[in-house]
Motif scaffolding. Structure first.
Motif, PDB file in Angstrom:
ATOM      1  N   ALA A 182      -2.554  15.475  -2.671  1.00 27.60           N
ATOM      2  CA  ALA A 182      -2.682  14.522  -1.563  1.00 27.60           C
ATOM      3  C   ALA A 182      -3.497  13.311  -2.015  1.00 27.60           C
ATOM      4  O   ALA A 182      -4.428  13.451  -2.810  1.00 27.60           O
ATOM      5  CB  ALA A 182      -3.362  15.192  -0.375  1.00 27.60           C
ATOM      6  N   VAL A 183      -3.098  12.142  -1.549  1.00 27.63           N
ATOM      7  CA  VAL A 183      -3.889  10.922  -1.751  1.00 27.63           C
ATOM      8  C   VAL A 183      -4.277  10.432  -0.364  1.00 27.63           C
ATOM      9  O   VAL A 183      -3.413  10.275   0.505  1.00 27.63           O
ATOM     10  CB  VAL A 183      -3.082   9.853  -2.509  1.00 27.63           C
ATOM     11  CG1 VAL A 183      -3.929   8.601  -2.715  1.00 27.63           C
ATOM     12  CG2 VAL A 183      -2.601  10.392  -3.844  1.00 27.63           C
ATOM     13  N   LEU A 184      -5.575  10.214  -0.160  1.00 30.37           N
ATOM     14  CA  LEU A 184      -6.103   9.960   1.180  1.00 30.37           C
ATOM     15  C   LEU A 184      -6.814   8.614   1.227  1.00 30.37           C
ATOM     16  O   LEU A 184      -7.675   8.339   0.403  1.00 30.37           O
ATOM     17  CB  LEU A 184      -7.105  11.071   1.535  1.00 30.37           C
ATOM     18  CG  LEU A 184      -6.629  12.508   1.266  1.00 30.37           C
ATOM     19  CD1 LEU A 184      -7.784  13.493   1.401  1.00 30.37           C
ATOM     20  CD2 LEU A 184      -5.497  12.875   2.213  1.00 30.37           C
ATOM     21  N   SER A 185      -6.448   7.786   2.202  1.00 31.96           N
ATOM     22  CA  SER A 185      -7.175   6.511   2.356  1.00 31.96           C
ATOM     23  C   SER A 185      -7.502   6.315   3.836  1.00 31.96           C
ATOM     24  O   SER A 185      -6.821   6.861   4.710  1.00 31.96           O
ATOM     25  CB  SER A 185      -6.344   5.359   1.791  1.00 31.96           C
ATOM     26  OG  SER A 185      -5.082   5.303   2.417  1.00 31.96           O
ATOM     27  N   PRO A 186      -8.567   5.558   4.124  1.00 33.18           N
ATOM     28  CA  PRO A 186      -9.084   5.464   5.491  1.00 33.18           C
ATOM     29  C   PRO A 186      -8.468   4.319   6.315  1.00 33.18           C
ATOM     30  O   PRO A 186      -9.181   3.395   6.700  1.00 33.18           O
ATOM     31  CB  PRO A 186     -10.583   5.250   5.265  1.00 33.18           C
ATOM     32  CG  PRO A 186     -10.650   4.495   3.970  1.00 33.18           C
ATOM     33  CD  PRO A 186      -9.472   4.930   3.156  1.00 33.18           C
ATOM     34  N   HIS A 187      -7.183   4.389   6.584  1.00 35.35           N
ATOM     35  CA  HIS A 187      -6.470   3.401   7.408  1.00 35.35           C
ATOM     36  C   HIS A 187      -6.773   1.964   6.946  1.00 35.35           C
ATOM     37  O   HIS A 187      -7.278   1.143   7.733  1.00 35.35           O
ATOM     38  CB  HIS A 187      -6.831   3.573   8.893  1.00 35.35           C
ATOM     39  CG  HIS A 187      -5.787   3.006   9.820  1.00 35.35           C
ATOM     40  ND1 HIS A 187      -5.480   3.556  11.051  1.00 35.35           N
ATOM     41  CD2 HIS A 187      -4.959   1.932   9.682  1.00 35.35           C
ATOM     42  CE1 HIS A 187      -4.538   2.834  11.642  1.00 35.35           C
ATOM     43  NE2 HIS A 187      -4.195   1.854  10.814  1.00 35.35           N
ATOM     44  N   ILE A 188      -6.446   1.700   5.692  1.00 38.76           N
ATOM     45  CA  ILE A 188      -6.746   0.377   5.118  1.00 38.76           C
ATOM     46  C   ILE A 188      -5.496  -0.354   4.660  1.00 38.76           C
ATOM     47  O   ILE A 188      -5.585  -1.450   4.114  1.00 38.76           O
ATOM     48  CB  ILE A 188      -7.709   0.480   3.908  1.00 38.76           C
ATOM     49  CG1 ILE A 188      -7.143   1.420   2.836  1.00 38.76           C
ATOM     50  CG2 ILE A 188      -9.085   0.935   4.360  1.00 38.76           C
ATOM     51  CD1 ILE A 188      -7.946   1.458   1.544  1.00 38.76           C
ATOM     52  N   ALA A 189      -4.305   0.238   4.884  1.00 34.58           N
ATOM     53  CA  ALA A 189      -3.083  -0.342   4.318  1.00 34.58           C
ATOM     54  C   ALA A 189      -2.905  -1.802   4.722  1.00 34.58           C
ATOM     55  O   ALA A 189      -2.456  -2.630   3.934  1.00 34.58           O
ATOM     56  CB  ALA A 189      -1.855   0.468   4.735  1.00 34.58           C
ATOM     57  N   ALA A 190      -3.281  -2.114   5.960  1.00 39.56           N
ATOM     58  CA  ALA A 190      -3.041  -3.468   6.474  1.00 39.56           C
ATOM     59  C   ALA A 190      -4.116  -4.465   6.049  1.00 39.56           C
ATOM     60  O   ALA A 190      -3.905  -5.671   6.123  1.00 39.56           O
ATOM     61  CB  ALA A 190      -2.968  -3.424   7.996  1.00 39.56           C
ATOM     62  N   ASP A 237      -2.425   7.290   4.857  1.00 38.37           N
ATOM     63  CA  ASP A 237      -3.400   6.260   5.227  1.00 38.37           C
ATOM     64  C   ASP A 237      -3.853   6.432   6.672  1.00 38.37           C
ATOM     65  O   ASP A 237      -4.822   5.818   7.089  1.00 38.37           O
ATOM     66  CB  ASP A 237      -2.780   4.867   5.035  1.00 38.37           C
ATOM     67  CG  ASP A 237      -3.807   3.751   5.236  1.00 38.37           C
ATOM     68  OD1 ASP A 237      -4.889   3.840   4.616  1.00 38.37           O
ATOM     69  OD2 ASP A 237      -3.535   2.812   6.008  1.00 38.37           O
ATOM     70  N   ILE A 255      -1.996  -1.970  -8.301  1.00 34.78           N
ATOM     71  CA  ILE A 255      -2.152  -1.804  -6.855  1.00 34.78           C
ATOM     72  C   ILE A 255      -3.440  -1.025  -6.583  1.00 34.78           C
ATOM     73  O   ILE A 255      -4.199  -1.344  -5.668  1.00 34.78           O
ATOM     74  CB  ILE A 255      -0.943  -1.064  -6.228  1.00 34.78           C
ATOM     75  CG1 ILE A 255       0.356  -1.824  -6.488  1.00 34.78           C
ATOM     76  CG2 ILE A 255      -1.147  -0.878  -4.718  1.00 34.78           C
ATOM     77  CD1 ILE A 255       1.601  -1.111  -5.974  1.00 34.78           C
ATOM     78  N   ASP A 270      -9.718   7.066  -1.823  1.00 38.85           N
ATOM     79  CA  ASP A 270      -9.518   8.515  -1.850  1.00 38.85           C
ATOM     80  C   ASP A 270     -10.864   9.232  -2.060  1.00 38.85           C
ATOM     81  O   ASP A 270     -11.152  10.233  -1.395  1.00 38.85           O
ATOM     82  CB  ASP A 270      -8.523   8.856  -2.968  1.00 38.85           C
ATOM     83  CG  ASP A 270      -8.212  10.339  -3.054  1.00 38.85           C
ATOM     84  OD1 ASP A 270      -7.331  10.794  -2.307  1.00 38.85           O
ATOM     85  OD2 ASP A 270      -8.867  11.046  -3.846  1.00 38.85           O
ATOM     86  N   TYR A 321      -4.146   9.197  10.325  1.00 32.99           N
ATOM     87  CA  TYR A 321      -4.389  10.586  10.691  1.00 32.99           C
ATOM     88  C   TYR A 321      -4.364  10.703  12.208  1.00 32.99           C
ATOM     89  O   TYR A 321      -4.526   9.707  12.928  1.00 32.99           O
ATOM     90  CB  TYR A 321      -5.736  11.041  10.120  1.00 32.99           C
ATOM     91  CG  TYR A 321      -5.846  10.737   8.645  1.00 32.99           C
ATOM     92  CD1 TYR A 321      -5.423  11.645   7.688  1.00 32.99           C
ATOM     93  CD2 TYR A 321      -6.305   9.481   8.214  1.00 32.99           C
ATOM     94  CE1 TYR A 321      -5.461  11.341   6.330  1.00 32.99           C
ATOM     95  CE2 TYR A 321      -6.348   9.158   6.864  1.00 32.99           C
ATOM     96  CZ  TYR A 321      -5.927  10.091   5.927  1.00 32.99           C
ATOM     97  OH  TYR A 321      -5.949   9.769   4.599  1.00 32.99           O
ATOM     98  N   PHE A 362       0.831  -1.206   0.000  1.00 32.09           N
ATOM     99  CA  PHE A 362       0.000   0.000   0.000  1.00 32.09           C
ATOM    100  C   PHE A 362       0.869   1.262   0.000  1.00 32.09           C
ATOM    101  O   PHE A 362       0.560   2.242  -0.679  1.00 32.09           O
ATOM    102  CB  PHE A 362      -0.943  -0.003   1.205  1.00 32.09           C
ATOM    103  CG  PHE A 362      -2.193   0.799   0.971  1.00 32.09           C
ATOM    104  CD1 PHE A 362      -3.282   0.243   0.314  1.00 32.09           C
ATOM    105  CD2 PHE A 362      -2.278   2.118   1.380  1.00 32.09           C
ATOM    106  CE1 PHE A 362      -4.435   0.983   0.075  1.00 32.09           C
ATOM    107  CE2 PHE A 362      -3.427   2.872   1.148  1.00 32.09           C
ATOM    108  CZ  PHE A 362      -4.507   2.301   0.503  1.00 32.09           C
ATOM    109  N   GLU A 404      -8.455   9.954  13.769  1.00 35.01           N
ATOM    110  CA  GLU A 404      -9.304   9.111  12.908  1.00 35.01           C
ATOM    111  C   GLU A 404     -10.657   8.858  13.569  1.00 35.01           C
ATOM    112  O   GLU A 404     -10.709   8.722  14.792  1.00 35.01           O
ATOM    113  CB  GLU A 404      -8.599   7.772  12.657  1.00 35.01           C
ATOM    114  CG  GLU A 404      -7.332   7.950  11.856  1.00 35.01           C
ATOM    115  CD  GLU A 404      -6.510   6.656  11.712  1.00 35.01           C
ATOM    116  OE1 GLU A 404      -7.024   5.596  12.080  1.00 35.01           O
ATOM    117  OE2 GLU A 404      -5.387   6.745  11.237  1.00 35.01           O
ATOM    118  N   PRO A 405     -11.765   8.793  12.844  1.00 30.50           N
ATOM    119  CA  PRO A 405     -11.848   8.834  11.380  1.00 30.50           C
ATOM    120  C   PRO A 405     -11.940  10.243  10.796  1.00 30.50           C
ATOM    121  O   PRO A 405     -12.354  10.402   9.653  1.00 30.50           O
ATOM    122  CB  PRO A 405     -13.157   8.074  11.122  1.00 30.50           C
ATOM    123  CG  PRO A 405     -14.024   8.429  12.291  1.00 30.50           C
ATOM    124  CD  PRO A 405     -13.093   8.587  13.453  1.00 30.50           C
ATOM    125  N   GLY A 445       1.961   1.738  -3.396  1.00 30.79           N
ATOM    126  CA  GLY A 445       0.810   2.210  -4.172  1.00 30.79           C
ATOM    127  C   GLY A 445       0.561   3.700  -3.959  1.00 30.79           C
ATOM    128  O   GLY A 445       0.335   4.448  -4.918  1.00 30.79           O
TER     129      GLY A 445
END
Lengths: 328, 328
Positions: A287-295, A269, B125, B135, A271, A119, A274-275, A122
Motif C-alpha cells: 500500500a502507498v498512503l498519502s494524506p489527501h494531497i493529490a490536488a 490518497d 513525481i 507515505d 479515506y 498524483f 480522514e484524517p 505517481g
C-alpha cells in the motif's frame, strides 16, 4: 494600479456581502484579500457583531474545501442565491436542497485536475514499481544486508480501468497512454469521441482491468462502488488507486483484501474517516498512503483563487458562472 | 516441440562453447536453460574440470549485469570474438581493449528502456509531489496530530533537462510531454528530427532547467558531470533524478547540496559505491532512494532473455548481432 473594486464607497461595499463558509480545519488563506474586495461575513469570527443582522441579506457564499452545506446551513441565509465552491467534489453540498431553493453551485472545476491526474499516475507507478517500499528498504540500511529487493511490475501493457472519465480521468488516460497502458472506463454514460472501451458497470471494468483508478464524484450511486465483489473481480494481482473520495471504497473490505494478498496493492490518497487511516495499512508493503494531497500544490491554489475570484465577480455583475454544477 | 538445438550430437554441442561470466552477486537464473542449448563454462563452478582446458577455445561470452570485463579477464579467453552483454550500460567493459582484440560487444539494447523511463518519471513525481515522504507521514500516524502536510510542486510546466537523449531519454521525454513538462536535452551530438531544444553542455542545460534527469552512459567524459558547478546552476529549487550510473554525480557534493537545501531534491536509483548509500541521505525528506531497480521487472528480464538468446544464436549462425556497441 488602483482598481475601482478596491476604492468603492462604503455603501457599495456593503451591498457586496459574502459569507466565508469553512469548518475550522481549513485556514483563512484567502480571507485578507477577500476583505479588500467584499464585506465578508466570517461565522468563525465571533467578534463580528454584524454577522447575525446581515445573514438575512447575504446572497453569495464562498465555501472552503469540503465544509458541509446542509439544509440547516442554508436556513441561516434565506436569501442565498449562489455558492461558490473551492473543492473538485460536491458530496459536501446538499444539492437537492440547493436545487429546491434555486441556489446555483460551482466547484473548483479544472483547477486541480492536472495535479490529481499527476498524483494518480505517481501512486500507480509507486505501487507497481514499489518506489516507497524501496525507499524504506534503502533508508533502513537493508540493501547491503539483504541484497535483492523484490521485483515490481512493468507499467506499460497494464490494462487500466478509469472510474469516471471526467476532467481528471481524461487527463490520467492521456498520461498513461504515453506509458503504453491500455485504457478502458466506466462513467455515468458513454462519452462521445473517446477512443477507449466503455463498460457500463464497474464490475465488468474490473474483470477486464489490471488496475482500477477511482476519480469520480462521490454520490449516493458511487458510495462503496468498490466492495467485495469488485475487488474479487479485480483479482490477486489487481491494483486500486483512489484519488476520488474515501467512501467510494468499502475501506474495511479493501484492508482485508490487502492483508490477505487477495489483491495486489493499493495507492490511496483518500479515506473514509480522514484524517484517520486504518492502522492495519501502516505495516503493509503493498500500500502507498498519502494524506489527501493529490490536488494540492501552490500552482493549483493559484488557479483555484483565480476561478473563485472570477465567479464572485461574475455573480455580482450578472455574468455566467464557471464550473457550475448542472442539476440533472 | 523438440528443437534441433536441444537434440544436437555431443560433438556439435562441444563446439558451441559459452562462457557464463558473472560476479557472485548476480544469480544464475538463466543458467539451466542455457545449459540445454550450449556447453556452458561457469568460472564460479569450481567442480567443473573442463573450464581450464576449454578456456582457450571459447569464442563467445555471456556477461551478466555489470560484471567487469578487464584486459585480465580477456587474457583468459584468447580466442574470444564476442561478448553478449545483459546490461544497458557498458562502463564495466574495457572497450578499448575489446576493440584492439577485435571483440564485438552487445548490450541489453532497449530491453530495459521502458522500465527505466517509467521509473525516472516515478522518481520525479515522487520528489515533486513528495509521495514517499507523505507515505512516511501517514504511516507514522502524524496526519491526525500534525494536520497539514507541506505542499509539493506541480509536475506540469516544469522545464526538464534530459542528459542523454538515447533510448531511455527519448522515452522519458515522451512520458513527460503528456504531463505538460517542457523538454530540453544535452547529448554527445544534436539529434536530428527531435523537437526539443539542444544544449551543447550540461551547464547550460542546468541553468535553463528545473529538473535534470541523468540517463546517459557512464564514460570517462561523463564521470562526475554533475558536480558543484552544475548543482549551483540548477539552483535552490532544482531537482536531480539519476537512473544512469552513480558516478555520473559527484555524490559527496550532491549530499552536501541536499543537506544545506541548496538544491530542491533528488531521486536516486544509482550510487557511486553500491550497495552503500551515503547515510546522510537516510534522514532527508527531499530525497527518494531506491536500490538500483529502475530496469528490473519480470517483463524486462523476459525481453532481455529474448535478446541475448537471439544474439548467441546469431553469433553461431554468422548473422548480424543486435544492440552491438559501435566503436567510434
Amino acid at each position: 494600479m488602483a482598481s475601482s473594486d478596491q476604492h468603492q464607497s462604503p455603501e457599495t461595499t456593503d451591498l457586496r456581502l459574502l459569507i466565508f463558509h469553512r469548518s475550522p480545519k481549513y485556514g483563512n488563506t484567502f480571507l485578507p484579500k477577500l476583505k479588500t474586495l467584499y464585506r465578508v461575513l466570517d461565522p468563525l469570527d465571533e467578534s463580528d457583531p454584524s454577522l447575525l443582522p446581515l445573514s438575512g441579506s447575504v446572497r453569495i457564499m464562498l465555501c472552503i474545501g469540503a465544509t458541509p452545506v446542509t439544509s440547516d446551513t442554508l436556513d441561516k441565509y434565506p436569501n442565498l442565491e449562489c455558492i461558490v465552491g473551492t473543492s473538485a467534489g460536491f458530496d459536501h453540498f446538499d444539492l437537492a436542497e440547493c436545487r429546491r431553493r434555486g441556489i446555483r453551485v460551482t466547484t473548483a472545476g479544472d483547477s486541480f485536475s492536472d495535479n490529481v491526474a499527476d498524483f494518480a499516475v505517481g501512486l500507480l507507478i509507486d505501487v507497481l514499481r514499489r518506489v516507497s517500499a524501496a525507499d524504506r528498504f534503502v533508508r533502513a540500511g537493508s540493501w547491503p544486508i539483504k541484497g535483492k529487493f523484490p521485483l515490481g511490475s512493468k507499467v506499460g501493457g497494464k490494462r487500466v480501468g478509469i472510474v469516471g472519465l471526467g476532467s481528471i480521468g481524461s487527463r490520467i488516460s492521456k498520461r498513461l497512454e504515453a506509458f503504453g497502458c491500455s485504457i478502458a472506463y466506466t462513467s455515468k454514460r458513454m462519452k462521445p469521441n473517446v477512443p477507449f472501451r466503455f463498460h457500463s458497470n464497474i464490475h465488468d471494468l474490473a474483470i477486464n482491468s489490471d488496475v482500477l483508478i477511482l476519480c469520480c464524484s462521490l454520490t449516493k450511486e458511487t458510495h462503496h462502488i468498490v466492495g467485495k465483489e469488485v475487488l474479487t473481480a479485480l483479482g490477486k494481482e489487481g491494483i486500486v488507486i483512489n484519488v476520488g473520495r474515501g467512501a467510494l471504497v468499502d475501506e474495511k473490505e479493501l484492508v482485508q483484501f490487502l492483508k490477505r494478498g487477495e489483491i495486489g496493492g493499493a495507492g490511496l490518497d483518500v479515506y473514509e474517516n480522514e484524517p484517520y487511516v486504518p492502522k492495519d495499512l501502516f505495516v503493509l508493503d503493498n500500500a502507498v498512503l498519502s494524506p489527501h494531497i493529490a490536488a494540492s500544490t501552490p500552482e493549483s491554489f493559484e488557479a483555484l483563487e483565480e476561478l473563485f475570484t472570477y465567479n464572485i465577480q461574475a455573480f455580482f455583475s450578472n455574468k455566467p458562472l464557471q464550473a457550475q454544477i448542472e442539476y440533472d
